[in-house]
Design an enzyme around this catalytic site. Structure first.
Site, PDB file in Angstrom:
ATOM      1  N   CYS A  57       0.749  -1.346  -0.213  1.00  0.00           N
ATOM      2  CA  CYS A  57      -0.408  -0.061  -0.251  1.00  0.00           C
ATOM      3  C   CYS A  57       0.791   1.267  -0.133  1.00  0.00           C
ATOM      4  CB  CYS A  57      -0.785  -0.211   1.332  1.00  0.00           C
ATOM      5  SG  CYS A  57      -2.023   1.104   1.220  1.00  0.00           S
ATOM      6  N   CYS A  61       0.208   4.940   7.083  1.00  0.00           N
ATOM      7  CA  CYS A  61      -0.472   4.977   8.035  1.00  0.00           C
ATOM      8  C   CYS A  61       0.854   4.116   9.168  1.00  0.00           C
ATOM      9  CB  CYS A  61      -1.534   3.781   8.031  1.00  0.00           C
ATOM     10  SG  CYS A  61      -2.999   4.439   6.840  1.00  0.00           S
ATOM     11  N   CYS A  64       0.245   0.726  10.614  1.00  0.00           N
ATOM     12  CA  CYS A  64      -0.383  -0.237   9.074  1.00  0.00           C
ATOM     13  C   CYS A  64       1.543  -1.491   8.722  1.00  0.00           C
ATOM     14  CB  CYS A  64      -1.252   0.148   8.215  1.00  0.00           C
ATOM     15  SG  CYS A  64      -1.385  -1.488   7.030  1.00  0.00           S
ATOM     16  N   CYS A 101     -16.492 -10.375   5.210  1.00  0.00           N
ATOM     17  CA  CYS A 101     -15.611  -9.036   5.099  1.00  0.00           C
ATOM     18  C   CYS A 101     -14.559  -9.144   3.885  1.00  0.00           C
ATOM     19  CB  CYS A 101     -15.128  -8.399   6.298  1.00  0.00           C
ATOM     20  SG  CYS A 101     -16.236  -8.217   8.000  1.00  0.00           S
ATOM     21  N   CYS A 133     -19.168  -7.504   3.265  1.00  0.00           N
ATOM     22  CA  CYS A 133     -18.730  -6.155   3.434  1.00  0.00           C
ATOM     23  C   CYS A 133     -16.974  -6.551   2.863  1.00  0.00           C
ATOM     24  CB  CYS A 133     -17.941  -6.704   5.484  1.00  0.00           C
ATOM     25  SG  CYS A 133     -17.150  -4.996   6.075  1.00  0.00           S
ATOM     26  N   CYS A 193     -20.072   0.641   7.943  1.00  0.00           N
ATOM     27  CA  CYS A 193     -18.806   0.505   9.316  1.00  0.00           C
ATOM     28  C   CYS A 193     -17.831   1.646   9.385  1.00  0.00           C
ATOM     29  CB  CYS A 193     -18.266  -1.530   9.017  1.00  0.00           C
ATOM     30  SG  CYS A 193     -17.324  -1.457  10.375  1.00  0.00           S
ATOM     31  N   ARG A 265     -18.461  -3.742  17.549  1.00  0.00           N
ATOM     32  CA  ARG A 265     -16.990  -5.048  17.173  1.00  0.00           C
ATOM     33  C   ARG A 265     -16.060  -4.946  17.857  1.00  0.00           C
ATOM     34  NH1 ARG A 265     -19.694  -7.423  13.145  1.00  0.00           N
ATOM     35  NH2 ARG A 265     -21.389  -6.024  11.636  1.00  0.00           N
TER      36      ARG A 265
END
Length: 331
Positions: A57, A61, A64, A101, A133, A193, A265
């Site tokens: 990616c 972040c 991450c 998901c 999802c 979500c 969650r």
């Protein structure tokens, strides 16, 4: 189960802070009471999260392990074949999951063959009768509409943290970009979500501010994940201390009280929690977990299916059964 009480969308930061700072046992008791007014306390929705495209990616972040710029042990994986994803979804359903998901480590959705394959995955999982999802990064209203037409039930796009602290964690996009994607999801008729991560170095005020953003949306997110930072070696936040369990309990309880109809969650971080600690989270209003055959949550360790089912048995809990009328159909 649902009360006729109206949902509030006009919370103030002071009101949420007063709830968050209550004596812990009083806070948990109030949250447990609210939870029982809106939900079946013995039911926990079991969700399976599969990384359909891993690593590489371009974003930064700080938490991450899938960011290309960090030197982690994460193995980059191209987009999985559709038939492989459907096979995973079937196994998840057989193991008790009612929600499947799919996550792709993209900054944003692009209108290309990979997105076409995601659309096929959504259609295939939807045909199994699972809630579908996706979390694919930023997307436009038109892309959201394509996903909705394919049968997508929910789109995950976490705020991560407060608007004020956001730039300390991510520089490759803005907080407003996240809000815009959530708005695009809403316009397309897909459920939202959205939650966040604690343990990033933020203050209690940041946590309260993030909850305020969620609770004052025109419509509360139907799903609110509360994640404890999973410290990944090679990322800027690898040396952050473990999130105290009582911080997780406070976040879950506060979210439950101010967004009573939402599914809260208990997400990342469970691998470092004892069964007793997870029980506190359920008592505080969490009514969903992520589990999976690979015993991972994206790229970090997570309890496995058999371990979770044993915990359910010990605590007198049971997997939430998906109602037939809630099944999305392809338009």
């Amino acid at each position: 189960m649902q009360t006729t009480e109206p949902l509030r969308h006009n919370w103030t930061k002071e009101e949420i802070e007063a709830i968050y700072q209550k004596p812990l046992l009083e806070l948990v008791y109030e949250a447990a009471t609210v939870h029982r007014q809106w939900h079946k306390a013995s039911e926990i929705q079991v969700c399976t999260l599969l990384s359909v495209k891993t690593g590489g990616c371009p974003e930064d972040c700080s938490y991450c392990g899938q960011a290309a710029r960090y030197h982690t042990d994460i193995k980059v994986q191209a987009l999985l074949p559709t038939e492989t994803v459907i096979a995973h979804a079937k196994k998840a359903k057989d193991a008790g999951s009612s929600r499947f998901c799919m996550a792709a480590a993209w900054r944003e959705v692009r209108n290309n063959r990979d997105f076409d394959r995601i659309i096929d995955m959504v259609k295939g999982v939807n045909e199994l009768g699972l809630e579908v999802c996706c979390t694919l990064g930023m997307l436009t209203e038109e892309q959201a509409l394509r996903l909705q037409e394919a049968g997508l039930h929910a789109y995950n796009h976490n705020l991560d943290t407060s608007e004020a602290y956001y730039d300390e964690i991510i520089s490759t996009r803005k907080f407003d970009n996240r809000i815009k994607t959530i708005q695009n999801v809403r316009k397309a008729g897909i459920t939202v979500c959205s939650g966040g991560i604690i343990g990033l170095g933020e203050t209690a005020a940041d946590r309260i501010s993030m909850l305020l953003t969620l609770a004052t949306m025109p419509k509360h997110p139907e799903s609110v994940p509360v994640n404890a930072l999973a410290r990944v070696k090679g990322t800027p936040l690898e040396n952050q201390p473990k999130v105290p369990i009582w911080d997780m309990v406070r976040m879950i309880a506060t979210a439950r009280i101010i967004m009573p109809a939402s599914v809260v969650r208990l997400s990342a971080g469970r691998i470092e929690m004892t069964e007793e600690e997870q029980a506190w989270c359920f008592m505080a209003g969490a009514n969903s977990i992520f589990t999976g055959e690979r015993e991972t949550l994206l790229v970090t360790p997570n309890p496995g299916v058999s371990e979770d089912m044993q915990m359910f048995q010990n605590l007198g809990l049971q997997p939430m059964v998906k109602e037939k009328e809630a099944v999305c159909t392809t338009i």
